[in-house]
Motif scaffolding. Structure first.
Motif, PDB file in Angstrom:
ATOM      1  N   ALA A 288       0.840  -1.205   0.000  1.00 61.12           N
ATOM      2  CA  ALA A 288       0.000   0.000   0.000  1.00 61.12           C
ATOM      3  C   ALA A 288       0.873   1.252   0.000  1.00 61.12           C
ATOM      4  N   ALA A 289       1.878   1.254   0.866  1.00 59.36           N
ATOM      5  CA  ALA A 289       2.791   2.398   0.919  1.00 59.36           C
ATOM      6  C   ALA A 289       3.557   2.530  -0.388  1.00 59.36           C
ATOM      7  N   ARG A 291       2.575   1.681  -3.365  1.00 58.54           N
ATOM      8  CA  ARG A 291       1.697   2.257  -4.398  1.00 58.54           C
ATOM      9  C   ARG A 291       1.681   3.777  -4.296  1.00 58.54           C
ATOM     10  N   ASP A 292       1.546   4.276  -3.077  1.00 59.53           N
ATOM     11  CA  ASP A 292       1.546   5.727  -2.884  1.00 59.53           C
ATOM     12  C   ASP A 292       2.893   6.329  -3.263  1.00 59.53           C
ATOM     13  N   ALA A 364       6.312   3.986   5.757  1.00 61.42           N
ATOM     14  CA  ALA A 364       5.533   5.056   5.124  1.00 61.42           C
ATOM     15  C   ALA A 364       6.050   5.297   3.703  1.00 61.42           C
ATOM     16  N   PRO A 365       5.203   5.815   2.822  1.00 60.51           N
ATOM     17  CA  PRO A 365       5.627   6.077   1.447  1.00 60.51           C
ATOM     18  C   PRO A 365       6.900   6.923   1.372  1.00 60.51           C
TER      19      PRO A 365
END
Ligand SMILES: Cc1ncc(C[n+]2csc(CCOP(=O)(O)OP(=O)(O)O)c2C)c(N)n1
Ligand code: SF4
Ligand SMILES: [Mg+2]
Lengths: 374, 423
Positions: A288-289, A291-292, A364-365
Motif C-alpha cells: 500500500a505504501a 503504491r503511494d 511510510a511512502p
C-alpha cells in the motif's frame, strides 16, 4: 459529484472479505484458537462456516482440521506466529498426508509473543523453512482488499487441486483496519470442485498419482475402497516404508507436485513504466505504501515501476527475471532483515538492490521515496 | 459373516508383546459387533502399537506421536450420522503422555470415538524410557532404580473429564468382551490395557507379574461410567453471506474536501471513542469521501486510553498510517497522555481539546471546548459534532445520518449535545 453506482459502498475490514471468499470458494469448516490479530477472522469464521469448532490449542486445531479434511471437508483456520509455531509439525503431517486446508497467517511483531497488537512482516523465512526436507509450502499473500477476496479464493483452489495445506499470508493492518470499499468491485467466486476418485471397479491406491502429480482423493467415510492416509514415509498404498524406491519417489513427488503445479498459480502485479530504471518491490501491507510512493514519484517526473508479489512460495523465478531489467531495485518490507530479498538472492545480494525495513510501525511512502532518491 | 479385519494373524511385534493381544481382540470385538472392515477408521499413533496399519483391512490413518486422539476427533467431526463409521484410536502410554490434552478434550466433548491406550509402562519404540503412565517403582531404561513418581491415572482423568465410558483391563487372556463393551458406547470411550513390553519391561523387572505391578501402583482394574453423557453438536447461528448485513453507506451529500486529511480521536475506554470514529468515517463516506479507520487500545479494553485514527480523502486510500496527524481531538487525560508526543510534533493543523485538560506543547491551532460537560460517555460524539461544525469537513447532518444508519440515533442525547455546542 456523486458516482453512479453508489449502493454497495461499505466500511469493511479485510477479515470479512477473506472469510466470505474462503466460504464461497469451498471452505466449509472453521477451526480455531483465538489470537490477535486474527480474532476478526475467528469471529467471522464462526458465523459463516457450516461447521465451527473452538479447539483447545493450535495443535488440536490442525489435527481436527486434518481429520475433517480426511472426510472431504475443506477446513480453514486463522492464526498468528505463536499459534502457527505450534501447528508446524501438524502442517507437515497434513502435507505428507496430502490433506487440503487453508491457514490464514496474520503477521504480528515477534519474536515469540512479541507485540500482539502490532503488525509486521517477519514470517516469510519461517514459512520457507516450515517443511522438513525443504519441501515448498504454498504461500499466497494479500496486498489489498481486492487480494483479500481473490487470493483467499485462490488459496482454497490450490488447497483442493493440489491436495495440500496452503498459507494465506497477511498482517494486522490488512485485516483489522476498516476501509471504505465498493462491494460492486468484487468478482464472482466459483466454488472449487472437489473431484474424487469415482471408479468402483479397480483397486484404489491412495498415493498413486498420474501426470498431474496429485493422487485422486477418497474420504475415509465411504465404503467402496480402503483408504490409507499416512504421515510417515509411505508407498503408493499408504503403507509405511523406511526408504524403498517407491516411498522415496512418493516423497519426491510431494515436492515436485507443489513446485510444478504452482506454476498455474503465479500471481503478481507489475505496474511498469516504459522508461523506468528503478523498480520498487513490496508485498503485503507494505504494498500500500509502495503504491503511494510510486504514484508520488511519478507525479514529480521520476520513472519508476512497481512489483507486488502475491505468490510468495514456492518463490517464482519470474521475480528475479523482472529484477534483471532494472538498474536500481528497492525492496520494502516491514522487517529488519529483507526476508524477500534473502529468499531471492541469499547472501549474494546484488549491489543495485537496497532495502527499506522497519519494525513496530508500517513503512511510510516517504521512506520508500527517500531510499529511491538516495 | 463379516470379512476379517486383520489381514494376517502374524503381527509385527516382538514375541510376547501385549500389543499383539490388543490388536487381535480389538478386531475380534469389532467383527462381533457386526462392523465390516471399511466401517472402521483406525487412527494409529506413533509407537510400536502404531505399526499395525499394514495388517488392517480397515481404513487406516497414521499421523503424529501423541496426536491420534485429536486426529480421530477431527474425523469424527466430519462424519455424517448415516456414514455408520466407527473411529478407533490406537495410542501408547507415551502418546497418551504427550497428547493428554487431546484425550481430555475428546472426553469432555464426548465425541463418539474409542481410544485404546496400550499401556506397556514405557516408550517402547524409542528404547524403553519412562513415560507419564509408568507406574511408581517400575524400572525402565531411564530409571533403573524404579520410577520415583506415580504415573497418571488416565482412567480417572478421562472419567472426570466427562467420558461416557472408561475401563482398565489387564492385557492377559481374551479381552475381546472388554473391548466390545467400549466400542459399543455412544459417546467417548477409553480402554487402558495394561501390559509389559517384553523387550524392555520384562527384562528390567524380571520377577514381577503384571497384576501385582498394577495393584501395587494403586491402579485398580474396573470401569467408570458417566451415564447420561453424550455428544451434542452445537453450532451458533449462521449467516449465509457476511457481506449482506453490513450497512450500505451511499453518497448522499456533496463532497467537502479536496485533499487528504488525517485525524486522531482519543479519549478513555468506555467513552464512545471508537463509535464516534466510526460515525465520523461513515459521515465522510456519505459525503463522497474515501476513508480508513482503525482503533488502538490496551489489551485490557475496559480501562485506559482509546484512540482512533481516521483518514479522509477524495481519492482511494492505500497507505493508512498516520504519524503526525492533521487534526487531533482529545476528550480525556488518557487520550492526551497517549498522544502527547504526536501532538508536540504538529507544526500546523488543529487540536481540539477538552477544556479541563492542561494544554500540551504543540504547533497546532488549539481549540478548547467542554466536551465532557454532556457526560463522559458522550464526550467523543460531542467532539466529532463540534469538529464538524467548526471545520465543515463533514457536516453535522452527515453525522446524524450515519447515526441513523447504525440505528443509534435514540441512544445519544443529541439535544443536550446541540445545546452544549450552541452555548
Ligand atoms: C513429537 C515427537 N516426539 C518424540 C517422538 C519420538 N517417539 C516415537 S515413538 C515414541 C514413544 C512411543 O511410546 P508409546 O507411545 O508408549 O508406544 P510404544 O512404542 O510403547 O508402543 C517417541 C517418544 C516423535 N515421534 N514425535
Ligand atoms: S519393543 Fe516392546 S512394545 Fe515394542 S514391539 Fe517390542 S515388545 Fe512390543
Ligand atoms: Mg508404550
Amino acid at each position: 459529484m456523486h458516482e453512479k453506482n453508489n449502493t454497495n459502498r461499505v466500511l469493511i475490514d479485510g477479515s470479512r472479505l477473506i472469510i466470505e471468499s474462503l466460504a464461497r470458494s469451498g471452505a466449509d469448516a472453521f477451526i480455531g484458537y483465538p489470537i490477535p490479530p486474527a480474532n476478526l477472522l475467528y469471529l467471522y469464521g464462526s458465523q459463516r462456516m457450516d461447521l465451527m469448532l473452538s479447539a483447545p490449542d493450535e495443535i488440536t486445531t490442525l489435527q481436527w482440521m486434518a481429520g475433517l479434511s480426511a472426510t472431504g471437508k475443506l477446513p480453514v483456520t486463522a492464526t498468528s506466529f505463536p499459534g502457527f509455531a505450534l501447528m508446524i509439525e501438524s502442517v507437515n503431517m497434513a502435507y505428507m498426508m496430502e490433506l487440503p486446508m487453508v491457514i490464514v497467517l496474520v503477521q504480528r511483531l515477534g519474536p515469540a509473543t512479541g507485540t500482539a497488537t502490532c503488525g509486521a512482516q517477519g514470517d516469510l523465512l519461517l514459512l520457507n523453512g516450515t517443511m522438513s526436507g525443504g519441501h515448498p509450502l504454498p504461500v499466497l499473500a494479500t496486498s489489498s482488499f481486492d487480494d483479500c477476496w481473490e487470493m483467499a479464493a485462490k488459496a482454497s483452489e490450490v488447497a483442493i487441486k493440489l491436495r495440500t495445506p496452503v498459507v494465506l499470508l497477511t498482517s494486522k493492518e490488512e485485516v483489522m483496519t476498516q476501509k471504505s470499499f465498493d462491494l460492486a468491485k468484487l468478482d464472482d467466486i466459483q466454488q472449487t470442485e472437489k473431484k474424487w476418485y469415482s471408479k468402483t471397479c479397480c483397486e484404489y491406491k491412495p498415493y498413486k498419482a498420474g501426470k498431474d502429480l496429485v493422487p485422486d482423493f477418497l474420504p475415509v467415510n465411504q465404503g467402496n475402497h480402503q483408504v490409507r492416509i499416512n504421515a510417515s514415509t509411505h508407498d503408493q498404498d499408504g503403507i509405511l516404508q523406511h526408504s524403498n524406491k517407491e516411498a522415496m519417489d512418493n516423497t519426491k513427488r510431494l515436492e515436485e507436485k507443489v513446485r510444478v503445479r504452482m506454476d498455474d498459480y503465479l500471481f503478481y502485479d507489475l505496474d511498469e513504466e516504459a522508461k523506468a530504471e528503478t523498480l520498487v518491490i513490496a508485498y503485503g501491507i507494505t504494498a500500500a505504501a509502495a503504491r503511494d510512493a510510486v504514484a508520488r514519484m511519478r507525479a514529480s517526473g521520476k520513472n519508476v515501476s512497481l512489483l507486488t508479489p502475491k505468490t510468495l512460495l514456492p518463490l517464482p523465478g519470474q521475480y528475479a527475471e523482472i529484477i534483471k531489467n532494472y538498474k536500481q531495485v528497492v525492496i520494502a518490507e516491514e522487517s529488519i532483515n529483507n526476508q524477500l530479498g534473502s529468499l531471492l538472492f541469499g547472501q549474494q545480494m546484488p549491489g543495485n538492490i537496497t532495502f527499506v525495513g522497519k519494525m513496530g510501525k508500517m513503512i511510510a511512502p516517504e521512506e520508500i521515496i527517500k531510499e529511491v532518491r538516495s | 459373516m463379516t470379512q476379517s479385519m486383520l489381514k494376517t494373524q502374524s503381527l509385527p511385534y516382538c514375541k510376547g508383546c501385549g500389543h499383539d493381544l490388543i490388536a487381535k481382540h480389538s478386531t475380534k470385538a469389532l467383527e462381533e459387533l457386526g462392523f465390516a472392515p471399511l466401517d472402521v477408521i483406525m487412527v494409529t499413533d506413533i509407537g510400536c502399537h502404531g505399526i499395525i496399519d499394514k495388517c488392517m483391512n480397515t481404513h487406516t490413518v497414521h499421523g503424529l506421536h501423541g496426536r491420534s486422539a485429536a486426529l480421530g476427533a477431527g474425523i469424527f467431526f466430519g462424519l455424517e450420522e448415516h456414514d455408520n463409521k466407527k473411529v478407533v484410536v490406537f495410542i501408547g502410554d507415551g502418546g497418551a503422555t504427550i497428547g493428554l490434552q487431546h484425550i481430555m478434550e475428546a472426553a469432555r466433548l464426548n465425541l463418539d470415538i474409542t481410544v485404546v491406550v496400550h499401556n506397556n509402562f514405557l516408550y517402547g519404540m524409542t528404547g524403553g524410557q519412562t513415560s507419564g503412565l509408568t507406574p511408581h517403582g517400575f524400572r525402565t531404561t531411564t530409571s533403573f532404580q524404579g520410577n520415583p513418581f506415580d504415573g497418571y491415572d488416565i482412567c480417572k482423568l478421562t472419567h472426570t473429564a466427562g467420558a461416557r465410558y472408561v475401563s482398565r483391563v489387564l492385557g492377559i487372556g481374551d479381552i475381546s468382551a472388554d473391548m466390545k463393551k467400549a466400542f459399543d458406547q455412544k459417546g467417548f470411550s477409553l480402554v487402558e490395557v495394561m501390559e509389559i513390553c517384553p523387550s524392555y519391561g520384562v527384562k528390567l523387572n524380571p520377577k514381577r507379574k503384571l497384576k501385582e505391578i498394577v495393584e501395587s501402583a494403586g491402579k485398580e482394574v474396573g470401569e467408570w461410567v458417566n451415564e447420561d453423557a453424550a455428544f451434542k453438536q452445537q453450532q451458533g447461528e449462521k449467516v449465509e453471506n457476511l457481506l449482506d448485513k453490513i450497512p450500505r453507506v451511499p453518497m448522499s451529500f456533496d463532497r467537502s474536501l479536496n485533499t487528504s486529511k488525517s485525524l486522531v480521536l482519543s479519549g478513555s475506554a468506555g467513552e464512545g471513542v471508537q463509535l464516534a470514529a466510526n460515525l465520523l468515517a461513515k459521515a465522510a463516506m456519505l459525503t463522497g469521501l474515501h476513508v480508513t479507520q482503525k482503533g488502538s487500545y490496551p489489551v485490557t479494553v475496559g480501562v485506559g486510553f482509546s484512540t482512533a485514527e481516521v483518514n479522509l480523502s477524495p481519492e482511494d486510500i492505500h497507505f493508512h498510517g498516520i504519524s503526525v496527524p492533521d487534526m487531533v481531538l482529545i476528550t480525556s487525560q488518557d487520550g492526551l497522555n497517549h498522544n502527547k508526543s504526536r501532538i508536540s510534533q504538529m507544526t500546523s493543523g488543529k487540536l481540539f481539546i477538552d477544556s479541563s485538560l492542561e494544554l500540551p506543547e504543540t504547533g497546532a491551532e488549539v481549540i478548547r471546548h467542554d466536551f465532557r460537560g454532556v457526560g463522559a460517555r458522550n464526550a467523543a460524539i460531542h467532539a466529532i459534532l463540534y469538529f464538524a461544525k467548526e471545520t465543515g469537513l463533514v457536516t453535522q447532518e452527515a453525522i446524524y445520518k450515519a447515526l441513523d444508519l447504525e440505528g443509534k440515533s435514540d441512544k445519544i442525547p443529541l439535544d443536550k449535545i446541540k445545546k452544549a455546542m450552541a452555548g
